[in-house]
Design a protein around this motif. Sequence first.
Motif, PDB file in Angstrom:
ATOM      1  N   PRO A  36       1.275  16.861   1.061  1.00 62.14           N
ATOM      2  CA  PRO A  36       1.782  15.495   0.903  1.00 62.14           C
ATOM      3  C   PRO A  36       0.632  14.512   0.743  1.00 62.14           C
ATOM      4  CG  PRO A  36       2.571  16.490   2.966  1.00 62.14           C
ATOM      5  CD  PRO A  36       1.606  17.431   2.356  1.00 62.14           C
ATOM      6  N   VAL A  37       0.722  13.646  -0.269  1.00 60.93           N
ATOM      7  CA  VAL A  37      -0.354  12.675  -0.508  1.00 60.93           C
ATOM      8  C   VAL A  37       0.147  11.233  -0.515  1.00 60.93           C
ATOM      9  CG1 VAL A  37      -1.846  14.285  -1.755  1.00 60.93           C
ATOM     10  CG2 VAL A  37      -0.171  12.936  -3.021  1.00 60.93           C
ATOM     11  N   ALA A  38       1.443  11.032  -0.679  1.00 57.95           N
ATOM     12  CA  ALA A  38       1.980   9.669  -0.735  1.00 57.95           C
ATOM     13  C   ALA A  38       3.476   9.709  -0.454  1.00 57.95           C
ATOM     14  CB  ALA A  38       1.725   9.055  -2.113  1.00 57.95           C
ATOM     15  N   ALA A  39       4.006   8.523  -0.189  1.00 60.17           N
ATOM     16  CA  ALA A  39       5.446   8.409   0.020  1.00 60.17           C
ATOM     17  C   ALA A  39       5.940   7.161  -0.678  1.00 60.17           C
ATOM     18  CB  ALA A  39       5.770   8.351   1.505  1.00 60.17           C
ATOM     19  N   LEU A  40       7.126   7.242  -1.228  1.00 61.24           N
ATOM     20  CA  LEU A  40       7.785   6.099  -1.855  1.00 61.24           C
ATOM     21  C   LEU A  40       8.964   5.741  -0.965  1.00 61.24           C
ATOM     22  CD1 LEU A  40       8.008   4.237  -4.367  1.00 61.24           C
ATOM     23  CD2 LEU A  40       9.518   5.968  -5.354  1.00 61.24           C
ATOM     24  N   VAL A  41       8.915   4.522  -0.419  1.00 60.72           N
ATOM     25  CA  VAL A  41       9.981   4.054   0.467  1.00 60.72           C
ATOM     26  C   VAL A  41      10.450   2.703  -0.030  1.00 60.72           C
ATOM     27  CG1 VAL A  41       9.117   5.312   2.476  1.00 60.72           C
ATOM     28  CG2 VAL A  41       8.385   2.953   2.093  1.00 60.72           C
ATOM     29  N   ASP A  42      11.660   2.293   0.387  1.00 64.46           N
ATOM     30  CA  ASP A  42      12.143   0.996  -0.071  1.00 64.46           C
ATOM     31  C   ASP A  42      11.304  -0.115   0.546  1.00 64.46           C
ATOM     32  OD1 ASP A  42      13.678  -0.367   2.246  1.00 64.46           O
ATOM     33  OD2 ASP A  42      14.582   1.623   2.206  1.00 64.46           O
ATOM     34  N   ALA A  43      11.292  -1.248  -0.117  1.00 67.30           N
ATOM     35  CA  ALA A  43      10.414  -2.355   0.251  1.00 67.30           C
ATOM     36  C   ALA A  43      10.711  -2.874   1.659  1.00 67.30           C
ATOM     37  CB  ALA A  43      10.529  -3.485  -0.768  1.00 67.30           C
ATOM     38  N   GLU A  44      11.969  -2.873   2.068  1.00 65.17           N
ATOM     39  CA  GLU A  44      12.323  -3.353   3.410  1.00 65.17           C
ATOM     40  C   GLU A  44      11.719  -2.448   4.483  1.00 65.17           C
ATOM     41  OE1 GLU A  44      16.307  -3.756   6.088  1.00 65.17           O
ATOM     42  OE2 GLU A  44      16.454  -4.400   3.999  1.00 65.17           O
ATOM     43  N   LEU A  45      11.814  -1.138   4.291  1.00 65.74           N
ATOM     44  CA  LEU A  45      11.216  -0.199   5.242  1.00 65.74           C
ATOM     45  C   LEU A  45       9.708  -0.371   5.273  1.00 65.74           C
ATOM     46  CD1 LEU A  45      11.235   2.134   7.219  1.00 65.74           C
ATOM     47  CD2 LEU A  45      11.377   3.704   5.258  1.00 65.74           C
ATOM     48  N   PHE A  46       9.101  -0.527   4.117  1.00 68.59           N
ATOM     49  CA  PHE A  46       7.655  -0.722   4.060  1.00 68.59           C
ATOM     50  C   PHE A  46       7.241  -1.981   4.816  1.00 68.59           C
ATOM     51  CE2 PHE A  46       3.778  -2.296   1.930  1.00 68.59           C
ATOM     52  CZ  PHE A  46       2.933  -1.244   2.265  1.00 68.59           C
ATOM     53  N   ALA A  47       8.008  -3.057   4.671  1.00 74.76           N
ATOM     54  CA  ALA A  47       7.704  -4.300   5.391  1.00 74.76           C
ATOM     55  C   ALA A  47       7.808  -4.075   6.899  1.00 74.76           C
ATOM     56  CB  ALA A  47       8.647  -5.414   4.943  1.00 74.76           C
ATOM     57  N   ARG A  48       8.823  -3.324   7.340  1.00 72.53           N
ATOM     58  CA  ARG A  48       8.954  -3.027   8.772  1.00 72.53           C
ATOM     59  C   ARG A  48       7.788  -2.198   9.271  1.00 72.53           C
ATOM     60  NH1 ARG A  48      14.421  -0.343   8.697  1.00 72.53           N
ATOM     61  NH2 ARG A  48      13.543   0.806  10.425  1.00 72.53           N
ATOM     62  N   ILE A  49       7.366  -1.226   8.493  1.00 73.18           N
ATOM     63  CA  ILE A  49       6.224  -0.392   8.866  1.00 73.18           C
ATOM     64  C   ILE A  49       4.971  -1.245   8.998  1.00 73.18           C
ATOM     65  CG2 ILE A  49       4.676   1.447   8.074  1.00 73.18           C
ATOM     66  CD1 ILE A  49       7.219   2.770   6.818  1.00 73.18           C
ATOM     67  N   ARG A  50       4.764  -2.151   8.053  1.00 74.41           N
ATOM     68  CA  ARG A  50       3.592  -3.030   8.110  1.00 74.41           C
ATOM     69  C   ARG A  50       3.622  -3.921   9.339  1.00 74.41           C
ATOM     70  NH1 ARG A  50       1.953  -5.866   2.658  1.00 74.41           N
ATOM     71  NH2 ARG A  50       0.316  -6.512   4.075  1.00 74.41           N
ATOM     72  N   ARG A  51       4.807  -4.471   9.675  1.00 73.25           N
ATOM     73  CA  ARG A  51       4.911  -5.312  10.880  1.00 73.25           C
ATOM     74  C   ARG A  51       4.610  -4.492  12.131  1.00 73.25           C
ATOM     75  NH1 ARG A  51       9.466  -7.300   8.142  1.00 73.25           N
ATOM     76  NH2 ARG A  51      10.853  -6.098   9.485  1.00 73.25           N
ATOM     77  N   MET A  52       5.136  -3.281  12.190  1.00 67.05           N
ATOM     78  CA  MET A  52       4.869  -2.423  13.346  1.00 67.05           C
ATOM     79  C   MET A  52       3.387  -2.086  13.441  1.00 67.05           C
ATOM     80  SD  MET A  52       8.236   0.068  13.234  1.00 67.05           S
ATOM     81  CE  MET A  52       7.406   1.353  14.093  1.00 67.05           C
ATOM     82  N   TYR A  53       2.771  -1.814  12.314  1.00 68.70           N
ATOM     83  CA  TYR A  53       1.339  -1.511  12.290  1.00 68.70           C
ATOM     84  C   TYR A  53       0.540  -2.711  12.781  1.00 68.70           C
ATOM     85  CZ  TYR A  53      -3.286  -0.309  10.575  1.00 68.70           C
ATOM     86  OH  TYR A  53      -4.625  -0.068  10.492  1.00 68.70           O
ATOM     87  N   ASP A  54       0.900  -3.904  12.316  1.00 71.28           N
ATOM     88  CA  ASP A  54       0.205  -5.119  12.751  1.00 71.28           C
ATOM     89  C   ASP A  54       0.366  -5.339  14.252  1.00 71.28           C
ATOM     90  OD1 ASP A  54      -0.631  -5.577  10.157  1.00 71.28           O
ATOM     91  OD2 ASP A  54       0.915  -7.097   9.743  1.00 71.28           O
ATOM     92  N   ARG A  55       1.588  -5.119  14.767  1.00 65.88           N
ATOM     93  CA  ARG A  55       1.815  -5.270  16.210  1.00 65.88           C
ATOM     94  C   ARG A  55       1.033  -4.242  17.001  1.00 65.88           C
ATOM     95  NH1 ARG A  55       8.147  -5.382  16.300  1.00 65.88           N
ATOM     96  NH2 ARG A  55       7.786  -4.594  18.379  1.00 65.88           N
ATOM     97  N   PHE A  56       0.985  -3.005  16.508  1.00 64.54           N
ATOM     98  CA  PHE A  56       0.217  -1.960  17.173  1.00 64.54           C
ATOM     99  C   PHE A  56      -1.265  -2.303  17.180  1.00 64.54           C
ATOM    100  CE2 PHE A  56      -2.271   1.945  17.147  1.00 64.54           C
ATOM    101  CZ  PHE A  56      -1.822   2.552  18.310  1.00 64.54           C
ATOM    102  N   ASP A  57      -1.760  -2.795  16.051  1.00 65.25           N
ATOM    103  CA  ASP A  57      -3.166  -3.174  15.937  1.00 65.25           C
ATOM    104  C   ASP A  57      -3.503  -4.295  16.919  1.00 65.25           C
ATOM    105  OD1 ASP A  57      -5.709  -2.821  14.752  1.00 65.25           O
ATOM    106  OD2 ASP A  57      -5.368  -4.563  13.450  1.00 65.25           O
ATOM    107  N   ALA A  58      -2.624  -5.291  17.025  1.00 63.46           N
ATOM    108  CA  ALA A  58      -2.852  -6.395  17.952  1.00 63.46           C
ATOM    109  C   ALA A  58      -2.842  -5.896  19.398  1.00 63.46           C
ATOM    110  CB  ALA A  58      -1.790  -7.481  17.757  1.00 63.46           C
ATOM    111  N   LEU A  59      -1.912  -5.020  19.727  1.00 65.34           N
ATOM    112  CA  LEU A  59      -1.845  -4.470  21.074  1.00 65.34           C
ATOM    113  C   LEU A  59      -3.084  -3.642  21.377  1.00 65.34           C
ATOM    114  CD1 LEU A  59      -0.346  -3.958  23.711  1.00 65.34           C
ATOM    115  CD2 LEU A  59       0.882  -2.103  22.569  1.00 65.34           C
TER     116      LEU A  59
END
Length: 90
Positions: A36-59
């Motif tokens: 596996p080298v990449a994934a195609l997901v819908d834009a809403e899921l991608f936005a949620r993943i990015r928000r979670m990543y940002d929150r994890f990074d801040a924590l």
Amino acid sequence: MITEVNAVNFRQNLGEMLNQVQYRNDSIVISKGGKPVAALVDAELFARIRRMYDRFDALSSRLAEGYRDVPEDEGLTEIDALVAEERKKR
């Protein structure tokens, strides 16, 4: 649903794959050479993943700052104890 395809198949069927993601909320995992080298997901899921990543990074930054002057082994031991304590509550 998650579909796995190789890169050649993905390129040949890009339009259909985009429709699967857009209209059926499927995700596509693209592999190259069997890995596996990449994934195609819908834009809403991608936005949620990015928000979670940002929150994890801040924590993570807050934790690193809070434990800045604590030896690593001591800090990890304390974190493990707190996690175990929280898990017992559930």
